[in-house]
Design a protein around this motif. Structure first.
Motif, PDB file in Angstrom:
ATOM      1  N   THR A   2       0.840  -1.190   0.000  1.00 47.50           N
ATOM      2  CA  THR A   2       0.000   0.000   0.000  1.00 47.50           C
ATOM      3  C   THR A   2       0.880   1.246   0.000  1.00 47.50           C
ATOM      4  OG1 THR A   2      -1.757  -1.133   1.217  1.00 47.50           O
ATOM      5  CG2 THR A   2      -1.770   1.274   1.267  1.00 47.50           C
ATOM      6  N   THR A   3       0.584   2.178  -0.895  1.00 47.27           N
ATOM      7  CA  THR A   3       1.337   3.421  -0.977  1.00 47.27           C
ATOM      8  C   THR A   3       0.480   4.576  -0.492  1.00 47.27           C
ATOM      9  OG1 THR A   3       2.640   2.609  -2.847  1.00 47.27           O
ATOM     10  CG2 THR A   3       2.574   4.998  -2.508  1.00 47.27           C
ATOM     11  N   THR A   4       1.042   5.371   0.390  1.00 48.58           N
ATOM     12  CA  THR A   4       0.311   6.458   1.050  1.00 48.58           C
ATOM     13  C   THR A   4       1.069   7.769   0.899  1.00 48.58           C
ATOM     14  OG1 THR A   4      -0.617   4.947   2.694  1.00 48.58           O
ATOM     15  CG2 THR A   4      -0.552   7.277   3.283  1.00 48.58           C
ATOM     16  N   LEU A   5       0.321   8.828   0.628  1.00 46.57           N
ATOM     17  CA  LEU A   5       0.869  10.182   0.616  1.00 46.57           C
ATOM     18  C   LEU A   5       0.220  10.974   1.747  1.00 46.57           C
ATOM     19  CD1 LEU A   5       2.302  12.725  -0.599  1.00 46.57           C
ATOM     20  CD2 LEU A   5       0.262  12.988  -2.040  1.00 46.57           C
ATOM     21  N   ILE A   6       1.044  11.662   2.541  1.00 45.72           N
ATOM     22  CA  ILE A   6       0.554  12.499   3.633  1.00 45.72           C
ATOM     23  C   ILE A   6       1.063  13.910   3.398  1.00 45.72           C
ATOM     24  CG2 ILE A   6       0.452  12.832   6.133  1.00 45.72           C
ATOM     25  CD1 ILE A   6       1.372   9.859   6.380  1.00 45.72           C
ATOM     26  N   THR A   7       0.158  14.871   3.304  1.00 46.02           N
ATOM     27  CA  THR A   7       0.586  16.259   3.132  1.00 46.02           C
ATOM     28  C   THR A   7       0.943  16.858   4.496  1.00 46.02           C
ATOM     29  OG1 THR A   7      -1.650  17.210   3.339  1.00 46.02           O
ATOM     30  CG2 THR A   7      -0.954  16.485   1.145  1.00 46.02           C
ATOM     31  N   GLY A   8       1.883  17.792   4.478  1.00 45.87           N
ATOM     32  CA  GLY A   8       2.308  18.413   5.733  1.00 45.87           C
ATOM     33  C   GLY A   8       2.858  17.411   6.724  1.00 45.87           C
ATOM     34  N   ALA A   9       3.720  16.511   6.242  1.00 44.97           N
ATOM     35  CA  ALA A   9       4.107  15.362   7.059  1.00 44.97           C
ATOM     36  C   ALA A   9       5.525  15.415   7.608  1.00 44.97           C
ATOM     37  CB  ALA A   9       3.929  14.072   6.250  1.00 44.97           C
ATOM     38  N   ASN A  10       6.201  16.543   7.498  1.00 43.10           N
ATOM     39  CA  ASN A  10       7.573  16.585   8.008  1.00 43.10           C
ATOM     40  C   ASN A  10       7.628  16.819   9.521  1.00 43.10           C
ATOM     41  OD1 ASN A  10       6.854  19.419   6.886  1.00 43.10           O
ATOM     42  ND2 ASN A  10       8.475  19.855   8.369  1.00 43.10           N
ATOM     43  N   LYS A  11       6.458  17.066  10.152  1.00 46.23           N
ATOM     44  CA  LYS A  11       6.419  17.271  11.602  1.00 46.23           C
ATOM     45  C   LYS A  11       5.015  17.001  12.116  1.00 46.23           C
ATOM     46  CE  LYS A  11       5.453  22.233  11.169  1.00 46.23           C
ATOM     47  NZ  LYS A  11       5.882  23.609  11.544  1.00 46.23           N
ATOM     48  N   ASP A  34       8.749  22.410   2.387  1.00 40.30           N
ATOM     49  CA  ASP A  34      10.197  22.571   2.419  1.00 40.30           C
ATOM     50  C   ASP A  34      10.841  21.230   2.043  1.00 40.30           C
ATOM     51  OD1 ASP A  34      12.937  22.467   3.580  1.00 40.30           O
ATOM     52  OD2 ASP A  34      12.441  24.467   4.315  1.00 40.30           O
ATOM     53  N   ALA A  35      11.470  21.204   0.870  1.00 40.44           N
ATOM     54  CA  ALA A  35      12.017  19.951   0.358  1.00 40.44           C
ATOM     55  C   ALA A  35      13.061  19.344   1.292  1.00 40.44           C
ATOM     56  CB  ALA A  35      12.620  20.171  -1.027  1.00 40.44           C
ATOM     57  N   GLU A  36      13.908  20.188   1.894  1.00 40.05           N
ATOM     58  CA  GLU A  36      14.969  19.665   2.755  1.00 40.05           C
ATOM     59  C   GLU A  36      14.404  19.084   4.047  1.00 40.05           C
ATOM     60  OE1 GLU A  36      18.817  18.682   4.116  1.00 40.05           O
ATOM     61  OE2 GLU A  36      17.892  18.961   2.159  1.00 40.05           O
ATOM     62  N   ARG A  37      13.431  19.775   4.643  1.00 43.88           N
ATOM     63  CA  ARG A  37      12.809  19.230   5.852  1.00 43.88           C
ATOM     64  C   ARG A  37      12.089  17.925   5.550  1.00 43.88           C
ATOM     65  NH1 ARG A  37      10.190  24.636   8.757  1.00 43.88           N
ATOM     66  NH2 ARG A  37      12.192  25.662   9.207  1.00 43.88           N
ATOM     67  N   GLY A  38      11.468  17.871   4.402  1.00 45.76           N
ATOM     68  CA  GLY A  38      10.808  16.629   4.014  1.00 45.76           C
ATOM     69  C   GLY A  38      11.796  15.498   3.817  1.00 45.76           C
ATOM     70  N   ARG A  39      12.920  15.813   3.201  1.00 44.98           N
ATOM     71  CA  ARG A  39      13.950  14.790   2.983  1.00 44.98           C
ATOM     72  C   ARG A  39      14.475  14.244   4.306  1.00 44.98           C
ATOM     73  NH1 ARG A  39      19.197  14.177   3.119  1.00 44.98           N
ATOM     74  NH2 ARG A  39      19.581  16.317   3.790  1.00 44.98           N
ATOM     75  N   LEU A  40      14.756  15.141   5.241  1.00 40.60           N
ATOM     76  CA  LEU A  40      15.274  14.713   6.539  1.00 40.60           C
ATOM     77  C   LEU A  40      14.243  13.869   7.291  1.00 40.60           C
ATOM     78  CD1 LEU A  40      17.071  18.005   7.656  1.00 40.60           C
ATOM     79  CD2 LEU A  40      18.146  15.861   6.912  1.00 40.60           C
ATOM     80  N   ALA A  41      12.984  14.285   7.237  1.00 37.73           N
ATOM     81  CA  ALA A  41      11.928  13.517   7.916  1.00 37.73           C
ATOM     82  C   ALA A  41      11.795  12.132   7.298  1.00 37.73           C
ATOM     83  CB  ALA A  41      10.596  14.271   7.833  1.00 37.73           C
ATOM     84  N   ALA A  42      11.839  12.063   5.980  1.00 36.91           N
ATOM     85  CA  ALA A  42      11.720  10.776   5.294  1.00 36.91           C
ATOM     86  C   ALA A  42      12.878   9.858   5.646  1.00 36.91           C
ATOM     87  CB  ALA A  42      11.649  10.995   3.782  1.00 36.91           C
ATOM     88  N   VAL A  50       8.578  13.957  -0.959  1.00 37.67           N
ATOM     89  CA  VAL A  50       8.121  14.639  -2.159  1.00 37.67           C
ATOM     90  C   VAL A  50       7.790  16.084  -1.789  1.00 37.67           C
ATOM     91  CG1 VAL A  50       5.713  13.876  -1.827  1.00 37.67           C
ATOM     92  CG2 VAL A  50       6.485  14.618  -4.093  1.00 37.67           C
ATOM     93  N   GLN A  51       8.366  17.032  -2.534  1.00 37.33           N
ATOM     94  CA  GLN A  51       8.054  18.433  -2.285  1.00 37.33           C
ATOM     95  C   GLN A  51       6.620  18.684  -2.703  1.00 37.33           C
ATOM     96  OE1 GLN A  51       7.354  21.320  -4.267  1.00 37.33           O
ATOM     97  NE2 GLN A  51       7.430  22.617  -2.448  1.00 37.33           N
ATOM     98  N   LEU A  52       5.821  19.271  -1.794  1.00 38.16           N
ATOM     99  CA  LEU A  52       4.410  19.462  -2.093  1.00 38.16           C
ATOM    100  C   LEU A  52       3.884  20.649  -1.290  1.00 38.16           C
ATOM    101  CD1 LEU A  52       1.751  16.591  -2.246  1.00 38.16           C
ATOM    102  CD2 LEU A  52       1.203  18.970  -1.826  1.00 38.16           C
ATOM    103  N   ASP A  53       3.562  21.707  -2.000  1.00 36.79           N
ATOM    104  CA  ASP A  53       2.918  22.880  -1.422  1.00 36.79           C
ATOM    105  C   ASP A  53       1.468  22.840  -1.875  1.00 36.79           C
ATOM    106  OD1 ASP A  53       1.883  25.368  -0.792  1.00 36.79           O
ATOM    107  OD2 ASP A  53       3.601  26.499  -1.512  1.00 36.79           O
ATOM    108  N   VAL A  54       0.550  22.614  -0.957  1.00 37.11           N
ATOM    109  CA  VAL A  54      -0.848  22.405  -1.327  1.00 37.11           C
ATOM    110  C   VAL A  54      -1.500  23.653  -1.899  1.00 37.11           C
ATOM    111  CG1 VAL A  54      -1.083  20.594   0.419  1.00 37.11           C
ATOM    112  CG2 VAL A  54      -1.821  22.928   0.967  1.00 37.11           C
ATOM    113  N   THR A  55      -0.837  24.802  -1.771  1.00 38.95           N
ATOM    114  CA  THR A  55      -1.393  26.040  -2.309  1.00 38.95           C
ATOM    115  C   THR A  55      -0.877  26.353  -3.713  1.00 38.95           C
ATOM    116  OG1 THR A  55       0.332  27.523  -1.437  1.00 38.95           O
ATOM    117  CG2 THR A  55      -1.477  26.960   0.041  1.00 38.95           C
TER     118      THR A  55
END
Length: 235
Positions: A2-11, A34-42, A50-55
Motif C-alpha cells: 500500500t502506498t500512502t501520501l501524507i501532506t504536511g508530514a515533516n512534523k 520545504d524539500a529539505e525538511r521533508g527529505r530529513l523527515a523521510a 516529495v516536495q508538495l505545497d498544497v497552495t
C-alpha cells in the motif's frame, strides 16, 4: 504494498501518522513544502520525500508525477493545515478577522484539500482499495460549536473552524460521488503541535490514532463519515 501520501508530514501529526503507517508496512510519501525538511523527515522514518505545497498548482502537479513514477497511490491523507493566530499566539476572533485572513486560511485548509485530491484522483482510481482521509477538527462541528455546554463553544476564532466545516462538507460530497473509495474526515483532538503553539493537551501519538485508523480502512469500511478516536461525532 500500500502506498500512502501524507501532506504536511515533516512534523507533528503528519510525521507521527507517517511513522505509524511505515511501521504498518506502507510505502509512505512525506509531503512537505520545504524539500529539505521533508527529505530529513523521510530519512528518519524510512519513507520517501516529495516536495508538495498544497497552495501551488505546479507543486502539486509535480508531486503527482513523482508518486505516479513510484508506482501509484492507494491512500491520501490531507493533513496540511494552518490556524490563524495573533503575535501573542492568541486566536483571532470575529471582531478582528479580515477577508484576507479568511482567504489565506481557506487557501491551505480548503482549497488545498480540493487541489490535492483532484490532482491525485486519477492515481487513486487505479487502486484496488483507495482511501482518502481529510484531517478536520472538532471545531468544524456545527453541533458542538453552537452548544454552550461544550468546550468548542468557547473558541473565538472564525477562519479555522469555518475552514474545517467546509472540509467536512467537501468530504461528504466526494464520498457520495466516489462510492468505490473510502473517504472520511477525522478529528484528532486538541493535540500539542506547532499549529496551536503546542498548547494542546494530547500528544501527537494520541492525536494520530484516528488518522492512522482511518488510513487503514478496508473496502468494507465506512465512507462519508466524521470520526474521532471514540467513533462518529456530530456534524
Amino acid at each position: 504494498m500500500t502506498t500512502t501520501l501524507i501532506t504536511g508530514a515533516n512534523k507533528g501529526l503528519g510525521f507521527e501518522t507517517a511513522r505509524r503507517l511505515v511501521a504498518a508496512g506502507h510505502t509512505v510519501y512525506i509531503g512537505s513544502r520545504d524539500a529539505e525538511r521533508g527529505r530529513l523527515a523521510a530519512e528518519r522514518l524510512g519513507a520517501r520525500a516529495v516536495q508538495l505545497d498544497v497552495t501551488d498548482d505546479a507543486s502539486v502537479a509535480a508531486a503527482v508525477q513523482t508518486v505516479e513514477a513510484g508506482g501509484g497511490l492507494d491512500v491520501l491523507v490531507n493533513n496540511a493545515g494552518i490556524e490563524e493566530r495573533a503575535g501573542d499566539n492568541g486566536v483571532i476572533g470575529a471582531p478582528d478577522v479580515t477577508a484576507d485572513l479568511m482567504r489565506s486560511t481557506f487557501e491551505t485548509n480548503v482549497f488545498g484539500v480540493v487541489r490535492v485530491t483532484h490532482a491525485f484522483l486519477p492515481l487513486l482510481r487505479r487502486s484496488a482499495a483507495p482511501v482518502v482521509v481529510n484531517v478536520s477538527s472538532g471545531l468544524g462541528s456545527m453541533a458542538r460549536i453552537t452548544a454552550p455546554d461544550t468546550p468548542t463553544y468557547g473558541y473565538p476564532g472564525v477562519a479555522y473552524p469555518a475552514s474545517k466545516t467546509a472540509v467536512n462538507l467537501i468530504t461528504v460530497q466526494y464520498a457520495k460521488a466516489l462510492p468505490a473509495m473510502r473517504i472520511n474526515c477525522v478529528e484528532p483532538g486538541y493535540t500539542a503541535t506547532d499549529l496551536n503553539g503546542r498548547t494542546g493537551t494530547q500528544t501527537v501519538e494520541q492525536g494520530a490514532e484516528i488518522i492512522v485508523r482511518m488510513a487503514l480502512t478496508g473496502p468494507d469500511g465506512p465512507t462519508g463519515g466524521y470520526f474521532d478516536v471514540n467513533g462518529p461525532i456530530p456534524w
